[in-house]
Design a protein around this motif. Structure first.
Motif, short mmCIF file in Angstrom:
data_model
loop_
_atom_site.label_atom_id
_atom_site.label_comp_id
_atom_site.label_asym_id
_atom_site.label_seq_id
_atom_site.Cartn_x
_atom_site.Cartn_y
_atom_site.Cartn_z
N ARG A 4 0.55 -36.78 20.34
CA ARG A 4 1.81 -36.91 21.07
C ARG A 4 1.69 -38.03 22.10
O ARG A 4 0.66 -38.16 22.76
CB ARG A 4 2.15 -35.59 21.78
N TRP B 14 -2.78 -20.98 11.99
CA TRP B 14 -1.32 -21.06 12.13
C TRP B 14 -0.95 -21.81 13.40
O TRP B 14 -0.06 -22.68 13.41
CB TRP B 14 -0.75 -19.65 12.13
N ILE B 15 -1.65 -21.49 14.51
CA ILE B 15 -1.38 -22.18 15.78
C ILE B 15 -1.76 -23.65 15.68
O ILE B 15 -1.02 -24.53 16.14
CB ILE B 15 -2.15 -21.49 16.92
N ASP B 16 -2.91 -23.92 15.05
CA ASP B 16 -3.39 -25.30 14.98
C ASP B 16 -2.43 -26.19 14.20
O ASP B 16 -2.22 -27.35 14.55
CB ASP B 16 -4.78 -25.33 14.33
N ARG B 17 -1.85 -25.64 13.14
CA ARG B 17 -0.93 -26.45 12.33
C ARG B 17 0.32 -26.84 13.12
O ARG B 17 0.97 -27.85 12.80
CB ARG B 17 -0.51 -25.68 11.07
N ARG B 18 0.62 -26.11 14.15
CA ARG B 18 1.82 -26.39 14.94
C ARG B 18 1.55 -27.22 16.19
O ARG B 18 2.48 -27.86 16.71
CB ARG B 18 2.49 -25.06 15.33
N VAL B 19 0.33 -27.24 16.67
CA VAL B 19 0.06 -27.97 17.92
C VAL B 19 -0.86 -29.18 17.72
O VAL B 19 -0.86 -30.09 18.55
CB VAL B 19 -0.55 -27.04 18.99
N ASN B 20 -1.62 -29.18 16.64
CA ASN B 20 -2.63 -30.24 16.45
C ASN B 20 -1.97 -31.50 15.92
O ASN B 20 -2.12 -31.89 14.76
CB ASN B 20 -3.73 -29.76 15.50
N LYS B 21 -1.22 -32.16 16.80
CA LYS B 21 -0.52 -33.39 16.46
C LYS B 21 -0.63 -34.35 17.64
O LYS B 21 -0.57 -33.93 18.80
CB LYS B 21 0.96 -33.11 16.17
N ALA C 185 -5.66 -26.12 18.64
CA ALA C 185 -5.42 -24.69 18.87
C ALA C 185 -6.39 -24.13 19.91
O ALA C 185 -6.02 -23.31 20.75
CB ALA C 185 -5.55 -23.92 17.56
#
Length: 517
Positions: free
Chosen positions: A392, A383-390, A359
């Motif tokens: 790839r 909230w942002i981190d849960r969606r981008v911290n993956k 995030a």
């Protein structure tokens, strides 16, 4: 009653043991150690020898270092029983595909002056532990070379990697040639060449590298086919529009007007920041450098300006998501990778980039005010981190993923508006003004304060750790300001910060300073 026990006569050594040749290959993953051991096995069998080949995979600290071990003996008087692994003091031929692999073999006792022929490439393929060191973690290759001269009965050592690349092949071919040229195996050269031909892949290039390695080992060819050192390509002058070309020439003229001692470093820094951003950014760089020059003098060798030229450029050309994406999509990078991997009409390259944005990296691209507002709200950041911290994986050889990276790398025009740029600029100004203030009172102290910027580098977690160390070291330097040994203590703080990733040594140095205040 006295009893007399008669001792057993010592068992005579089987003379056939002396006919067994023991050979070990120590290679890093991707260097063709398996291919090399296969060729050696083929040569031995073709000459009527019984052969056993084994391999022991290493750990990931050396990117998959592996020991390939072969024992061979003439097929006479029965089938010999071979060992499965090399033993200290019992290796006839040791082939090291990289300089530190030779050092590892010496440490393990595989190389001894009474029997071992050591064939080693002098090039370096850095271990993970060397790359992870905060400072200069590269091991001293000169020490390994000196140890090899003492440890080996026969030593053949040159840059076989450069030789193989120059021939369009891989290092296993030049190592194989050096083995044939050493005379350590009782087989004719033709047998070695036939083993390469029988493999059926990359034959001509492998034979070229084999021949060069053979001749170098026998002293009939160049000891090392080193490529000419090439300096980084200078940033080309802008071609269009003409105003940009004129502006670039004006910047070059300003840099050329600096004192001779600092000129080359300033020109290198100027190219770096213009390549990072634009012509106006290069002007900002020279403005800051000229402020430092005003405090400097020729009597001091312009050391302050030289260090400022280096570290201001590094601070201005920070690693953000835009720069990383830009670097990953440059044509020069693809050309280099294709050359290193030997890509041709018969070999296809698939290039996968691993990304793991958090995030904080995503928000750093927001406008500065919006980014600060977002960072001040932990729930929103979570909230942002849960969606981008993956993690790839992007195939940059595919059009879809290449375009994603290319578009991100093309956001230079947006960079100056971002939160990350505002944070980096504030950091730069604080550090530079602090160094200049120190230099006014104590020249050497100012120089060492500039050098603290070396602690800040990298991307993501690496950058965060470096920035934390920088802040603690700068605070520690402030504690010794005004002392005659302030410069020396600041140097010690920098060196302590580079010793370990966690900063334990740095905390110890700061504790020492506090103890005598």
């Amino acid at each position: 009653m006295n009893e007399h026990v008669q001792g057993l006569d010592p068992r005579k050594r089987d003379a056939r043991m002396d006919t067994i040749i023991k050979l070990a290959v120590m290679a890093v993953g991707g260097q063709g150690g398996g291919v090399l051991s296969g060729w050696i096995e083929s040569v031995a069998r073709a000459n009527g020898y019984a052969v056993q080949a084994t391999s022991v995979a290493g750990v990931a600290q050396r990117t998959g270092a592996t020991i390939y071990y072969l024992e061979m003996a003439p097929m006479a008087g029965g089938v010999p029983v071979f060992s499965l692994a090399p033993a200290a003091g019992d290796v006839d031929i040791l082939i090291a595909a990289e300089m530190m692999e030779a050092g590892r073999a010496i440490l393990r006792g595989f190389v001894t002056p009474d029997r071992t022929t050591l064939i080693a490439s002098t090039h370096r393929s850095l271990a993970v532990s060397e790359k992870m060191a905060p400072g200069d973690g590269i091991a001293n290759a000169d020490e390994v070379e000196r140890a090899a001269e003492v440890a080996a009965q026969q030593l053949i050592m040159f840059d076989m990697e450069a030789m193989a690349v120059g021939a369009g092949s891989v290092i296993s071919s030049s190592l194989f040639g050096a083995l044939a040229g050493s005379g350590a195996l009782p087989f004719p050269r033709e047998s070695f060449e036939e083993a390469i031909r029988a493999s059926g892949r990359g034959v001509e290039a492998s034979l070229r590298a084999f021949t060069q390695g053979y001749e170098a080992a026998r002293g009939t060819g160049l000891p090392a086919a080193l490529p000419e050192a090439t300096a980084p390509a200078p940033l080309p002058a802008p071609l269009s529009p003409e105003t940009l070309a004129r502006d670039w020439e004006a910047l070059e003229s300003r840099a050329a007007a600096l004192p001779e001692a600092a000129r080359s470093m300033a020109l290198a820094g100027l190219r770096k920041v213009v390549d990072f951003q634009d012509i106006a950014y290069g002007s900002d760089y020279l403005n800051r450098l000229e402020q430092v020059l005003a405090l400097d003098s020729a009597e001091k060798g312009h050391e302050l300006t030289i260090e400022a030229a280096k570290y201001i450029a590094n601070a201005m050309a920070y690693d953000d998501m835009i720069r990383v994406a830009d670097r990953k999509t440059r044509p020069a990078r693809f050309r280099r990778i294709r050359a290193e991997m030997g890509v041709n009409d018969t070999r296809i390259l698939q290039l996968t980039e691993y990304t793991h944005p958090r995030a904080v990296e995503v928000v750093s691209l927001f406008p500065a005010r919006l980014g600060r507002w977002t960072e001040a709200r932990p729930r929103l950041m979570g909230w942002i981190d849960r969606r981008v911290n993956k993690g790839r994986r992007l195939r940059s050889d595919s059009l879809r993923h290449f375009l994603q990276l290319y578009l991100l790398g093309g956001l230079k025009g947006w960079r100056r508006r971002t939160l990350r740029h505002a944070v980096e600029t504030a950091h730069l100004e604080h550090w530079l003004q602090t160094a200049m203030a120190h230099a006014r009172a104590d020249y050497a102290f100012g120089v060492e304060t500039l050098r603290l910027q070396r602690l800040v580098k990298g991307y993501s977690d690496t950058h965060a750790r470096g920035l934390s160390k920088f802040g603690r070291a700068l605070e520690g330097a402030a504690l010794v300001a005004g002392r005659a040994d302030a410069a020396d203590w600041t140097r010690r703080l920098r060196e302590a910060a580079l010793k370990d990733e966690e900063g334990t040594a740095l905390d110890g140095a700061i504790g020492t300073i506090r103890s005598f205040l």
